[in-house]
Motif scaffolding. Structure first.
Motif, PDB file in Angstrom:
ATOM      1  N   VAL A 584       0.856  -1.199   0.000  1.00 38.04           N
ATOM      2  CA  VAL A 584       0.000   0.000   0.000  1.00 38.04           C
ATOM      3  C   VAL A 584       0.883   1.237   0.000  1.00 38.04           C
ATOM      4  CG1 VAL A 584      -1.828   1.261   1.168  1.00 38.04           C
ATOM      5  CG2 VAL A 584      -1.788  -1.251   1.241  1.00 38.04           C
ATOM      6  N   GLY A 585       0.657   2.109  -1.019  1.00 39.12           N
ATOM      7  CA  GLY A 585       1.388   3.367  -1.099  1.00 39.12           C
ATOM      8  C   GLY A 585       0.441   4.540  -0.934  1.00 39.12           C
ATOM      9  N   ILE A 586       0.271   4.987   0.321  1.00 39.30           N
ATOM     10  CA  ILE A 586      -0.638   6.099   0.619  1.00 39.30           C
ATOM     11  C   ILE A 586       0.152   7.127   1.407  1.00 39.30           C
ATOM     12  CG2 ILE A 586      -2.800   6.815   1.682  1.00 39.30           C
ATOM     13  CD1 ILE A 586      -3.711   3.934   1.594  1.00 39.30           C
ATOM     14  N   GLY A 587       0.144   8.350   0.963  1.00 40.01           N
ATOM     15  CA  GLY A 587       0.832   9.399   1.676  1.00 40.01           C
ATOM     16  C   GLY A 587       0.059   9.833   2.911  1.00 40.01           C
ATOM     17  N   THR A 588       0.688  10.686   3.686  1.00 38.32           N
ATOM     18  CA  THR A 588       0.029  11.206   4.900  1.00 38.32           C
ATOM     19  C   THR A 588      -0.711  12.505   4.624  1.00 38.32           C
ATOM     20  OG1 THR A 588       2.083  12.358   5.483  1.00 38.32           O
ATOM     21  CG2 THR A 588       1.757  10.132   6.385  1.00 38.32           C
ATOM     22  N   LYS A 589      -0.432  13.095   3.436  1.00 41.86           N
ATOM     23  CA  LYS A 589      -1.058  14.374   3.097  1.00 41.86           C
ATOM     24  C   LYS A 589      -2.500  14.138   2.663  1.00 41.86           C
ATOM     25  CE  LYS A 589      -0.498  18.332   0.020  1.00 41.86           C
ATOM     26  NZ  LYS A 589       0.301  18.900  -1.100  1.00 41.86           N
ATOM     27  N   PRO A 590      -3.430  14.912   3.206  1.00 38.65           N
ATOM     28  CA  PRO A 590      -4.834  14.735   2.825  1.00 38.65           C
ATOM     29  C   PRO A 590      -5.056  15.074   1.335  1.00 38.65           C
ATOM     30  CG  PRO A 590      -4.648  16.029   4.842  1.00 38.65           C
ATOM     31  CD  PRO A 590      -3.262  15.924   4.261  1.00 38.65           C
ATOM     32  N   ILE A 591      -5.915  14.306   0.706  1.00 35.59           N
ATOM     33  CA  ILE A 591      -6.342  14.589  -0.677  1.00 35.59           C
ATOM     34  C   ILE A 591      -7.852  14.789  -0.632  1.00 35.59           C
ATOM     35  CG2 ILE A 591      -6.490  13.722  -3.040  1.00 35.59           C
ATOM     36  CD1 ILE A 591      -4.013  12.030  -2.488  1.00 35.59           C
ATOM     37  N   MET A 592      -8.297  16.042  -0.801  1.00 36.55           N
ATOM     38  CA  MET A 592      -9.697  16.385  -0.590  1.00 36.55           C
ATOM     39  C   MET A 592     -10.456  16.416  -1.931  1.00 36.55           C
ATOM     40  SD  MET A 592      -9.298  16.669   2.614  1.00 36.55           S
ATOM     41  CE  MET A 592     -10.955  17.135   3.079  1.00 36.55           C
ATOM     42  N   SER A 593     -11.723  15.957  -1.874  1.00 36.18           N
ATOM     43  CA  SER A 593     -12.580  15.973  -3.067  1.00 36.18           C
ATOM     44  C   SER A 593     -14.031  15.992  -2.621  1.00 36.18           C
ATOM     45  CB  SER A 593     -12.311  14.742  -3.941  1.00 36.18           C
ATOM     46  OG  SER A 593     -13.151  14.754  -5.081  1.00 36.18           O
ATOM     47  N   TYR A 594     -14.909  16.546  -3.523  1.00 36.65           N
ATOM     48  CA  TYR A 594     -16.345  16.546  -3.249  1.00 36.65           C
ATOM     49  C   TYR A 594     -16.937  15.241  -3.757  1.00 36.65           C
ATOM     50  CZ  TYR A 594     -16.847  21.372  -1.674  1.00 36.65           C
ATOM     51  OH  TYR A 594     -16.784  22.525  -0.947  1.00 36.65           O
ATOM     52  N   VAL A 595     -17.259  14.315  -2.836  1.00 30.89           N
ATOM     53  CA  VAL A 595     -17.837  13.027  -3.201  1.00 30.89           C
ATOM     54  C   VAL A 595     -18.884  12.640  -2.167  1.00 30.89           C
ATOM     55  CG1 VAL A 595     -15.752  12.220  -4.375  1.00 30.89           C
ATOM     56  CG2 VAL A 595     -16.044  11.736  -1.942  1.00 30.89           C
ATOM     57  N   ASP A 596     -19.701  11.672  -2.561  1.00 27.71           N
ATOM     58  CA  ASP A 596     -20.591  11.032  -1.597  1.00 27.71           C
ATOM     59  C   ASP A 596     -19.743   9.983  -0.886  1.00 27.71           C
ATOM     60  OD1 ASP A 596     -22.413   9.256  -0.346  1.00 27.71           O
ATOM     61  OD2 ASP A 596     -24.013   9.850  -1.734  1.00 27.71           O
TER      62      ASP A 596
END
Length: 704
Positions: A584-596
């Motif tokens: 799993v390659g997930i950063g710690t920085k938030p990635i924000m988006s408008y989703v349900d």
């Protein structure tokens, strides 16, 4: 039926009579109202002719001998006469040729005399001048000879004019007839009422231009009287003209009186009888015509009425009633009848005008359509012009043979190439139309040949694109039918399996002899199969709602990084048991988006479950989430347990599984649901297969 028609004709006749009176009043009132015969155009034309002729024929005739004395010869005229037939040698050679072979003494003497005369022309200017002067004197004599004949004609046909006139400059008097008799008409010429003037040369006689040059432009003035005796209009040459005028005058008054009476009767009858012009069938057909055509017909009919009636007026008034054009009268009556019918048919539509229901609008649309493809319009226009002038030139050659000089090259270099060009274009267009008809019948066939870059070639290319799309559509349709069959088979299989188990174990539970342990085991199996059936039905309903767009999204600002971490944590126990190695390659920085959030979690959940079910045991699964160019990019990769085939898009079809034997536990809707959710969010889900490597990439816009 006959009675209304007769009434209509009578009304039309009355209208024609009223129009006849109106036209007569307008066209002829200036000749008859407050006027007499001597005010008429005919008499005044005769008087002007008499005035212009009497000066040159009677009152101021030049002396021919005096004119001959004024003849002069210029050096230019001498040269022109001398070289009229060429040089001296040319003229001598011509004379010799004329007398060649004639050896008698008379001919030889005549030849020598002519040669001597020609030679003298080139030696003596005076000799030439005498010959020119003699020619001019003959022209003067010719003028006066013709003048004498014209004078005799003038005196014999003077229409009864008498005159007493005096030349104001010379005092010479001229008299014809007795002024003491009773006069019907008299015109005075003096300083108060203008003198009688006229050119002394009669320019209607041959050679008048030459004599005019000798005399100069002189217009002597005369005073006195020109008159017409009363006796001449009663019994003389003018009597017929006078009586004819009086007869026209009576006809004029009669036409006016009858016209007024006809107008009065027409007005009295119109309100009562106009209903006969309301022919419903004719009205229906007439109103079906374009509006501008209706109005053109109406005004053309009025024009015919006035034109025919004016011709009728001319026949009655100016031919003394002896030449009444009956056929013209019938035309006028029929045209007037048609006018009244049209009036009744049109008056209901006054005030409403629909531009779209006109012939002009139709022509405008045709012209606009003609130039939708400007190249075709211009080429067609040029070809029509060439064909028109080609046909015109062909007709011209039948009348004027010399036109062949232009017609033949124009035909070879313009007409024939244009004709060949037109025929080749039409042949190409016919082939395209045949192909189009075949496509309309469902016959795909081969591609249409694209020739050049003309609009027709562009149309052929467009038809080829349409052909490819139809062919692709047929392929897609066949595929859709196959998938539909598979869908029905798969749905039946997946629903039947748990349903069969439920029915079977329900029957077993009905057996009273089973043990408590067996009963508990059966109930556990029923619970598992019921939940399986519930999941299948819920997934089927959900994917159906998504496919039809009948679902609402509750979009909010969501951290996609945190959502993915939660989804992985949710399946951590299954991951540990799967024997798969997840990277799993997930950063710690938030990635924000408008989703349900709930729906997007379902996408991640389905993709992770898909790897747990279909990844080859003891292999690695790669999960990555990153932000690239304003988009969140989620990638999941694994080695497939089953052979995937070439068409990766089929994996998103409903109830499609990589496990074609359908031994795995699932609805077959996981990827289809994930695809639908991503599409509803405006994102993209793309699958790739490289051998046994299966890769899914999901992209969606982020909040910057």
């Amino acid at each position: 039926m006959k009675k209304p028609i007769m009434k209509n004709m009578i009304l039309s006749l009355l209208a024609v009579m009223a129009v006849l009176a109106l036209l007569t009043l307008i066209r002829d009132s200036g000749n008859y109202i407050g006027k007499n015969y001597f005010d008429s155009d005919e008499f005044n034309a005769e008087l002007r002719s008499f005035e212009s002729s009497i000066v040159s024929l009677i009152l101021a005739v030049p002396d021919s001998e005096e004119l001959k004395k004024n003849i002069t010869v210029t050096a230019e005229e001498i040269d022109e006469h001398r070289y009229r037939f060429g040089s001296l040698q040319d003229q001598l050679d011509s004379i010799k040729f004329q007398y060649e072979g004639r050896t008698d003494e008379a001919s030889i003497a005549e030849r020598n005399k002519k040669m001597e005369d020609i030679t003298k022309n080139f030696e003596d200017d005076g000799h030439v001048a005498d010959k020119i002067r003699l020619e001019k004197e003959k022209q003067v004599d010719g003028y006066f000879l013709a003048l004498e004949r014209r004078k005799n004609e003038f005196l014999n046909y003077d229409k009864g004019f008498i005159y007493k006139l005096k030349n104001k400059e010379t005092g010479e008097e001229f008299t014809n007839g007795e002024m003491n008799t009773k006069l019907a008409y008299k015109k005075e010429y003096s300083s108060k009422s203008n003198y009688l003037r006229g050119n002394v040369i009669n320019d209607s006689i041959d050679n008048s231009w030459y004599v005019q040059n000798l005399v100069g432009y002189t217009h002597p003035q005369f005073e006195g009287t020109i008159a017409v005796s009363e006796a001449s209009i009663k019994n003389g040459d003018r009597a017929y003209s006078y009586q004819y005028f009086k007869k026209e005058e009576r006809f004029f008054l009669g036409i006016l009186i009858l016209g007024v009476m006809a107008a009065v009767v027409f007005v009295l009858l119109w309100r009562k009888e106009k209903k006969h012009f309301q022919h419903e069938e004719g009205k229906r057909k007439y109103r079906s015509l374009p509006i501008d055509v209706q109005w053109v017909l109406f005004f053309v009919s009025i024009f015919i009425v006035f034109t025919a009636t004016d011709e009728l007026r001319n026949g009655i008034l100016h031919y003394g009633g002896y030449d009444i054009p009956i056929f013209t009268l019938i035309i006028a009556i029929l045209a007037a009848t048609f006018v009244f019918y049209q009036w009744e048919w049109l008056k209901d539509g006054f005030g409403s005008f629909d531009w779209k229901n006109t012939l002009l609008h139709s022509w405008y649309n045709s012209l606009e359509g003609f130039f939708l493809k400007r190249t075709i319009g211009i080429q067609t226009l040029i070809m029509l012009i060439v064909i028109f002038f080609w046909g015109f030139g062909t007709l011209l050659t039948l009348v004027q043979g010399f036109a062949l000089i232009i017609w033949i090259p124009a035909t070879i270099f313009i007409g024939m190439p244009v004709l060949v060009f037109l025929m080749s274009r039409m042949a190409y267009l016919n082939r395209i139309m045949m192909k189009t008809e075949e496509m309309a019948r469902g016959v795909i066939g081969n591609q249409i040949e694209v020739r050049g870059k003309s609009p027709i070639a562009e149309h052929a290319a467009s038809l080829n694109e349409l052909r490819d799309r139809i062919k692709s559509s047929h392929s897609e349709q066949a595929k859709s039918e196959r998938l539909k069959t598979e869908l029905i088979t798969n749905v039946s299989h997946d629903l039947r399996t748990p349903l069969t188990s439920i029915i079977t174990y329900t029957d077993l539970l009905k057996n009273p002899s089973i043990t408590d342990e067996e009963r508990a085991s059966y109930i556990a199996i029923l619970d598992k199969k019921s939940m399986r059936l519930k999941t299948l039905i819920e997934d089927l309903f959900e994917v159906s709602k998504m496919a039809t767009g009948n679902i609402e999204l509750d979009k909010r600002k969501v951290d996609l990084t945190q959502l993915l971490q939660q989804a992985i944590a949710e399946h951590q126990e299954d991951i540990d048991k799967s024997g798969l190695e997840y990277r799993v390659g997930i950063g710690t920085k938030p990635i924000m988006s408008y989703v349900d959030g709930q729906k997007w979690w379902r996408v991640l959940d389905n993709l992770i479950i898909n790897t747990l079910k279909y990844a080859l045991p003891n292999t690695r699964v790669y999960i990555n989430l990153d932000q690239i160019d304003g988009e969140a990019v989620f990638v999941i990769k694994n080695i497939a347990k089953y052979e995937l085939g070439n068409d990766v898009n089929e994996l998103t079809e409903r109830f499609k599984r990589a496990d074609t034997s359908r031994h795995t536990d699932g609805s077959g809707l996981g990827l289809a649901i994930a695809q639908s959710i991503v599409d509803l969010h405006g994102g993209s889900l793309r699958m790739e297969v490289d051998g046994d490597l299966f890769k899914v990439t999901v992209k969606i816009a982020v909040i910057v």
